[in-house]
Design a protein around this motif. Structure first.
Motif, PDB file in Angstrom:
ATOM      1  N   MET A   1       0.828  -1.215   0.000  1.00  0.00           N
ATOM      2  CA  MET A   1       0.000   0.000   0.000  1.00  0.00           C
ATOM      3  C   MET A   1       0.862   1.266   0.000  1.00  0.00           C
ATOM      4  SD  MET A   1      -2.701   1.740   0.025  1.00  0.00           S
ATOM      5  CE  MET A   1      -3.856   0.424  -0.136  1.00  0.00           C
ATOM      6  N   ILE A   2       1.910   1.232   0.856  1.00  0.00           N
ATOM      7  CA  ILE A   2       2.830   2.381   0.872  1.00  0.00           C
ATOM      8  C   ILE A   2       4.232   1.875   0.550  1.00  0.00           C
ATOM      9  CG2 ILE A   2       3.829   4.245   2.266  1.00  0.00           C
ATOM     10  CD1 ILE A   2       1.341   4.034   4.082  1.00  0.00           C
ATOM     11  N   GLU A   3       4.853   2.479  -0.436  1.00  0.00           N
ATOM     12  CA  GLU A   3       6.238   2.118  -0.778  1.00  0.00           C
ATOM     13  C   GLU A   3       7.077   3.388  -0.811  1.00  0.00           C
ATOM     14  OE1 GLU A   3       4.681  -0.848  -4.202  1.00  0.00           O
ATOM     15  OE2 GLU A   3       6.773  -0.208  -4.379  1.00  0.00           O
ATOM     16  N   ILE A   4       8.114   3.378   0.006  1.00  0.00           N
ATOM     17  CA  ILE A   4       8.989   4.551   0.047  1.00  0.00           C
ATOM     18  C   ILE A   4      10.386   4.102  -0.349  1.00  0.00           C
ATOM     19  CG2 ILE A   4      10.058   6.246   1.581  1.00  0.00           C
ATOM     20  CD1 ILE A   4       7.404   6.287   3.119  1.00  0.00           C
ATOM     21  N   THR A   5      10.979   4.840  -1.296  1.00  0.00           N
ATOM     22  CA  THR A   5      12.298   4.450  -1.783  1.00  0.00           C
ATOM     23  C   THR A   5      13.212   5.666  -1.865  1.00  0.00           C
ATOM     24  OG1 THR A   5      11.119   2.911  -3.228  1.00  0.00           O
ATOM     25  CG2 THR A   5      13.490   3.162  -3.621  1.00  0.00           C
ATOM     26  N   GLY A   6      14.347   5.588  -1.188  1.00  0.00           N
ATOM     27  CA  GLY A   6      15.376   6.642  -1.275  1.00  0.00           C
ATOM     28  C   GLY A   6      14.839   8.037  -1.020  1.00  0.00           C
ATOM     29  N   LEU A   7      13.995   8.143  -0.025  1.00  0.00           N
ATOM     30  CA  LEU A   7      13.292   9.412   0.224  1.00  0.00           C
ATOM     31  C   LEU A   7      14.137  10.368   1.069  1.00  0.00           C
ATOM     32  CD1 LEU A   7      10.452  10.802  -0.101  1.00  0.00           C
ATOM     33  CD2 LEU A   7       9.960   9.951   2.172  1.00  0.00           C
TER      34      LEU A   7
ATOM     35  N   ALA B   1      14.917  11.334   6.178  1.00  0.00           N
ATOM     36  CA  ALA B   1      15.543  10.517   5.125  1.00  0.00           C
ATOM     37  C   ALA B   1      15.194   9.058   5.392  1.00  0.00           C
ATOM     38  CB  ALA B   1      17.049  10.719   5.140  1.00  0.00           C
ATOM     39  N   VAL B   2      14.651   8.395   4.385  1.00  0.00           N
ATOM     40  CA  VAL B   2      14.253   6.994   4.533  1.00  0.00           C
ATOM     41  C   VAL B   2      14.745   6.232   3.298  1.00  0.00           C
ATOM     42  CG1 VAL B   2      12.299   5.382   4.705  1.00  0.00           C
ATOM     43  CG2 VAL B   2      12.192   7.606   5.861  1.00  0.00           C
ATOM     44  N   ASP B   3      15.569   5.233   3.544  1.00  0.00           N
ATOM     45  CA  ASP B   3      16.079   4.447   2.400  1.00  0.00           C
ATOM     46  C   ASP B   3      14.961   3.650   1.746  1.00  0.00           C
ATOM     47  OD1 ASP B   3      18.584   5.357   2.654  1.00  0.00           O
ATOM     48  OD2 ASP B   3      19.369   3.638   3.762  1.00  0.00           O
ATOM     49  N   GLY B   4      14.196   2.982   2.597  1.00  0.00           N
ATOM     50  CA  GLY B   4      13.112   2.175   2.043  1.00  0.00           C
ATOM     51  C   GLY B   4      12.153   1.740   3.141  1.00  0.00           C
ATOM     52  N   TRP B   5      10.869   1.697   2.756  1.00  0.00           N
ATOM     53  CA  TRP B   5       9.849   1.248   3.727  1.00  0.00           C
ATOM     54  C   TRP B   5       8.637   0.787   2.923  1.00  0.00           C
ATOM     55  CZ3 TRP B   5       6.344   4.820   7.120  1.00  0.00           C
ATOM     56  CH2 TRP B   5       5.645   4.030   8.061  1.00  0.00           C
ATOM     57  N   GLN B   6       8.180  -0.379   3.261  1.00  0.00           N
ATOM     58  CA  GLN B   6       7.018  -0.911   2.560  1.00  0.00           C
ATOM     59  C   GLN B   6       5.949  -1.295   3.580  1.00  0.00           C
ATOM     60  OE1 GLN B   6       7.749  -3.988  -0.272  1.00  0.00           O
ATOM     61  NE2 GLN B   6       8.693  -2.557  -1.717  1.00  0.00           N
ATOM     62  N   VAL B   7       4.768  -0.856   3.328  1.00  0.00           N
ATOM     63  CA  VAL B   7       3.648  -1.157   4.224  1.00  0.00           C
ATOM     64  C   VAL B   7       2.562  -1.825   3.377  1.00  0.00           C
ATOM     65  CG1 VAL B   7       1.873  -0.184   5.727  1.00  0.00           C
ATOM     66  CG2 VAL B   7       4.146   0.850   5.667  1.00  0.00           C
ATOM     67  N   ALA B   8       2.158  -2.999   3.807  1.00  0.00           N
ATOM     68  CA  ALA B   8       1.153  -3.734   3.031  1.00  0.00           C
ATOM     69  C   ALA B   8      -0.254  -3.261   3.393  1.00  0.00           C
ATOM     70  CB  ALA B   8       1.275  -5.226   3.304  1.00  0.00           C
ATOM     71  N   ARG B   9      -1.197  -3.530   2.497  1.00  0.00           N
ATOM     72  CA  ARG B   9      -2.587  -3.133   2.700  1.00  0.00           C
ATOM     73  C   ARG B   9      -3.137  -3.718   4.003  1.00  0.00           C
ATOM     74  NH1 ARG B   9      -6.399  -1.391  -0.852  1.00  0.00           N
ATOM     75  NH2 ARG B   9      -4.947  -1.768  -2.563  1.00  0.00           N
ATOM     76  N   GLY B  10      -3.788  -2.894   4.786  1.00  0.00           N
ATOM     77  CA  GLY B  10      -4.452  -3.345   5.993  1.00  0.00           C
ATOM     78  C   GLY B  10      -3.551  -3.455   7.216  1.00  0.00           C
ATOM     79  N   GLU B  11      -2.255  -3.227   7.035  1.00  0.00           N
ATOM     80  CA  GLU B  11      -1.353  -3.330   8.195  1.00  0.00           C
ATOM     81  C   GLU B  11      -1.480  -2.096   9.095  1.00  0.00           C
ATOM     82  OE1 GLU B  11       2.318  -6.069   6.506  1.00  0.00           O
ATOM     83  OE2 GLU B  11       2.573  -3.896   6.599  1.00  0.00           O
ATOM     84  N   ALA B  12      -1.074  -2.272  10.353  1.00  0.00           N
ATOM     85  CA  ALA B  12      -1.056  -1.147  11.294  1.00  0.00           C
ATOM     86  C   ALA B  12       0.378  -0.969  11.784  1.00  0.00           C
ATOM     87  CB  ALA B  12      -1.980  -1.435  12.475  1.00  0.00           C
ATOM     88  N   TRP B  13       0.901   0.215  11.569  1.00  0.00           N
ATOM     89  CA  TRP B  13       2.308   0.484  11.887  1.00  0.00           C
ATOM     90  C   TRP B  13       2.439   1.640  12.871  1.00  0.00           C
ATOM     91  CZ3 TRP B  13       7.126  -1.263   9.732  1.00  0.00           C
ATOM     92  CH2 TRP B  13       7.009  -2.318   8.812  1.00  0.00           C
ATOM     93  N   LEU B  14       3.478   1.512  13.658  1.00  0.00           N
ATOM     94  CA  LEU B  14       3.906   2.629  14.497  1.00  0.00           C
ATOM     95  C   LEU B  14       5.091   3.280  13.792  1.00  0.00           C
ATOM     96  CD1 LEU B  14       4.195   4.341  17.111  1.00  0.00           C
ATOM     97  CD2 LEU B  14       5.677   2.511  17.985  1.00  0.00           C
ATOM     98  N   LEU B  15       4.989   4.586  13.588  1.00  0.00           N
ATOM     99  CA  LEU B  15       6.139   5.328  13.064  1.00  0.00           C
ATOM    100  C   LEU B  15       6.760   6.015  14.269  1.00  0.00           C
ATOM    101  CD1 LEU B  15       7.817   6.474  10.721  1.00  0.00           C
ATOM    102  CD2 LEU B  15       6.088   8.260  10.455  1.00  0.00           C
ATOM    103  N   ALA B  16       7.892   5.434  14.724  1.00  0.00           N
ATOM    104  CA  ALA B  16       8.476   5.889  15.988  1.00  0.00           C
ATOM    105  C   ALA B  16       9.699   6.758  15.739  1.00  0.00           C
ATOM    106  CB  ALA B  16       8.841   4.682  16.834  1.00  0.00           C
ATOM    107  N   GLY B  17      10.128   7.365  16.792  1.00  0.00           N
ATOM    108  CA  GLY B  17      11.312   8.217  16.730  1.00  0.00           C
ATOM    109  C   GLY B  17      11.137   9.394  17.643  1.00  0.00           C
ATOM    110  N   PRO B  18      12.243   9.936  18.112  1.00  0.00           N
ATOM    111  CA  PRO B  18      12.161  11.064  19.037  1.00  0.00           C
ATOM    112  C   PRO B  18      11.651  12.330  18.338  1.00  0.00           C
ATOM    113  CG  PRO B  18      14.432  10.660  18.394  1.00  0.00           C
ATOM    114  CD  PRO B  18      13.635   9.550  17.807  1.00  0.00           C
ATOM    115  N   SER B  19      11.345  13.328  19.138  1.00  0.00           N
ATOM    116  CA  SER B  19      10.898  14.601  18.567  1.00  0.00           C
ATOM    117  C   SER B  19      11.974  15.152  17.630  1.00  0.00           C
ATOM    118  CB  SER B  19      10.648  15.619  19.687  1.00  0.00           C
ATOM    119  OG  SER B  19       9.549  15.195  20.438  1.00  0.00           O
ATOM    120  N   GLY B  20      11.527  15.652  16.493  1.00  0.00           N
ATOM    121  CA  GLY B  20      12.467  16.226  15.534  1.00  0.00           C
ATOM    122  C   GLY B  20      13.056  15.213  14.581  1.00  0.00           C
TER     123      GLY B  20
END
Lengths: 409, 222
Positions: free
Chosen positions: B1-7, B18-37
């Protein structure tokens, strides 16, 4: 819920600012509308009443006063002239026609004019009822006179001294109404027409009483210059040829007793003076409308800062940049058009109120109910102002960085 | 559903994310984590097409966002993406129900008051439909914001720090609501949060480092 609905909701949410913007715009547009209606009606009436009259010949004095009293019947005449002048000028080769006027009395504020039936024809008036007078002390009344006084064919009335209400009555010499004219929209609607001999008869009955202050009969004893010693107030002349305009007025003005005034020239002169007053009123109206536009601009610019996050959210929901522009533009246009329409309505109401409550302004009643093309321009001007006021805030909204706004919180 | 490449997204010389790559399939639930900033909000904005990357690709539902014209992207966003912003902002000049109607209108889908009523019922906000946002509590506003985000049955539901300033009970309830609504709408869920309470509640996590760059664990982390 549409974007236009949202714009209206934003306007409703700030009732004070909204009311102030609309009120200022309405006031400015109302003043501009009222002056527009009044000046247009006045201009039309002045030209309509003066149509077909090339020259007014009267006693020495102000030419403007002569035209005001003889053509528009709003001022006292400067004095009288010998009745013999009528025959002399009628015989003049440059004169196609001459109508005598003898002023001096009035009935309930409406002027009694001693004249010939030719004056009725001059204004293109027709009889609504009755017949034209055929002997002294008979009168034909204008439609406005009939409406206001309730007089009709067969009705009798006594003239009052002077041209305004409140003078003593000539009760011993009453007039009889023989005819009522149909409305013409011209000054004749407000006149009582009678043979010149009626005016002389009234004067003669009061000879020596010192009753008259102004008008045809005032100086009858002081200046008996013709064979019958009679006087009239003025003459309305028509040229036989336009070429007469170059020499006839000068020729008449050389005479020691007469002044010739051109209604066209005096109208233009009057409008030059009148125009300065109108310009001042219009300038004031423009200041009000301008202040309203400025207030609208400030309100929208301030609202933009308050609504930055709202607008960013709208973008996340699928709004295009043009949608954000429309939200601000629609709000601005809504306020501007509300002000404009309210102003136009107020302007008409103000003129109607003037015509109702001020007898002298009664002829403005027509202007209050009719629309003139310039009003569309006022509306367009207000809408253009609305667009202008929203332009910069809308441009900023369109250029907003949505991601940064959401991140800033 | 979501494909991120060399962003990569830069603001001047500063790398926002900056994100090298990330793929999220349809219907999945993800946490996008990381500190502030770390760029979580920026990454959500990139996925939603609210901002454009300096380089790299973002593909959502098979559509490369770089190939969609800006005007079309707005309508696409309205229909495809549901976003619950960090401030839970509702349009204050109009009622709760109108907030949802406006979302339908802007997405170009027809008014569906039955859907709105059902949704408000589902988030326990049926009695709030006629209220204006200033009359709502924080918890009520959050439920309405979630309802607005899913009203058009988006393919992707994005939530930015949905538990910030909530106590444990409300935080758990908010997440449960997000997951339930995502499930009901058939949407892929991405929740950006640096809140440690969220991590156990979502099965997958993608962690952004404090200094954006290649991910330390090579992508997804559980």
């Amino acid at each position: 819920m549409t974007l236009t609905g949202l714009a209206f909701a934003y306007a409703r949410r700030r009732p004070l600012a909204t009311a102030l913007v609309v009120a200022l715009a309405a006031l400015g547009i109302a003043i501009a509308t009222a002056t527009l209606l009044v000046s247009r009606e006045l201009g039309e009436r002045l030209h309509r009443d003066a149509r077909g009259i090339d020259l007014v010949v009267g006693a020495k004095g102000s030419p403007l006063q002569l035209v005001l009293s003889g053509v528009w019947h709003v001022d006292v005449p400067p004095g009288n002239i010998p009745h013999a002048a009528l025959a002399e000028l009628r015989a003049h080769p440059m004169v196609a026609g001459a109508i005598p006027l003898a002023l001096g009395d009035s009935v309930r504020g409406f002027r009694i004019v001693g004249t010939e039936p030719a004056l009725v024809e001059h204004y293109g008036a027709t009889l609504a009822s009755g017949a034209i007078y055929s002997r002294p002390m008979e009168a034909v009344i204008g439609s406005e006179v009939a409406r206001r006084t309730g007089l009709g064919v067969g009705g009798r009335f006594a003239g009052s001294h002077g041209l305004a209400e409140g003078g003593g009555e000539h009760g011993d010499l009453p007039y009889t109404v023989t005819g009522v004219l149909a409305p013409t929209g011209a000054v004749v609607d407000r006149l009582v027409l009678t043979p010149v001999e009626s005016v002389w008869a009234v004067h003669d009955s009061h000879h020596g009483a010192g009753a008259h202050d102004t008008g045809a009969a005032r100086s009858a004893d002081e200046a008996r210059t013709d064979d019958d010693g009679r006087e009239i107030t003025m003459l309305l002349l028509r040229y036989r040829s336009p070429l007469a305009a170059a020499s006839l007025p000068r020729e008449i003005n050389k005479s020691s007793a007469l002044v010739a005034a051109s209604p066209a020239y005096e109208t233009a002169r009057l409008f030059t003076v009148f125009g300065v007053g109108l310009d001042l009123v219009n300038a004031f109206a423009a200041i009000l409308v301008g202040a309203s536009g400025l207030l609208l601009f400030v309100a929208l610019a301030q609202a933009l800062d308050e609504r930055r996050y709202d607008l960013a959210i709208l973008r996340t929901l699928g709004a295009r940049r043009s949608d954000l522009v429309w939200v601000l533009l629609a709000e601005s246009l809504a306020l501007a058009s509300a002000g404009a329409f309210a102003g136009l309505a107020l302007g008409h109401l103000a003129v109607a109120a003037l015509a109702t409550w001020l007898p002298a302004a009664a002829p403005l009643a027509n202007a209050a109910t009719g629309f003139v093309p310039e009003e569309a321009w006022l509306l367009a001007l207000a809408l253009a102002g609305g667009i202008l006021a929203a332009a910069w805030p809308a441009w900023r909204a369109a250029r907003m960085d949505v991601a940064a706004t959401l991140a800033d919180g | 559903m979501i494909e991120i490449t060399g962003l990569v997204k830069r603001h001047g010389d500063v790398v926002a994310v900056a994100v090298d790559g990330w793929q999220v399939a349809r219907g999945e639930a993800w946490l996008l984590a990381g500190p502030s900033g770390s760029g979580k909000s920026t990454l959500l904005a990139l996925i939603a097409g609210l901002t454009e990357p300096t380089s790299g690709r973002v593909v959502v539902g098979g559509a490369d966002l770089a190939t969609i014209r800006p005007g079309d992207r707005d309508r696409w966003r309205g229909r495809t993406i549901g976003l619950v912003p960090q401030r839970l902002h509702l349009i204050g000049a109009i009622s709760v129900a109108d907030n949802l109607r406006l979302a339908q209108r802007l997405a170009g889908v027809g008014h569906d008051d039955a859907r709105i009523a059902a949704l408000l019922e589902a988030v326990q906000a049926a009695d709030l439909a006629r209220r204006v946002p200033r009359e709502l509590s924080q918890g009520q506003a959050q439920r309405v914001a979630i309802a607005r985000a899913v009203v058009n049955r988006p393919a992707v539901l994005l939530a930015d720090e949905p538990t910030a300033s909530l106590d444990d009970e409300h935080a758990a309830h908010a997440l449960e609501l997000l997951r339930a609504q995502a499930l009901e709408a058939g949407a892929t869920l991405v929740v950006a949060s640096h809140d440690a309470r969220v991590r156990p509640l979502l099965p997958r996590a993608f962690v952004l480092s404090a200094r954006p760059g290649p991910l330390a664990d090579g992508g997804a982390a559980r």
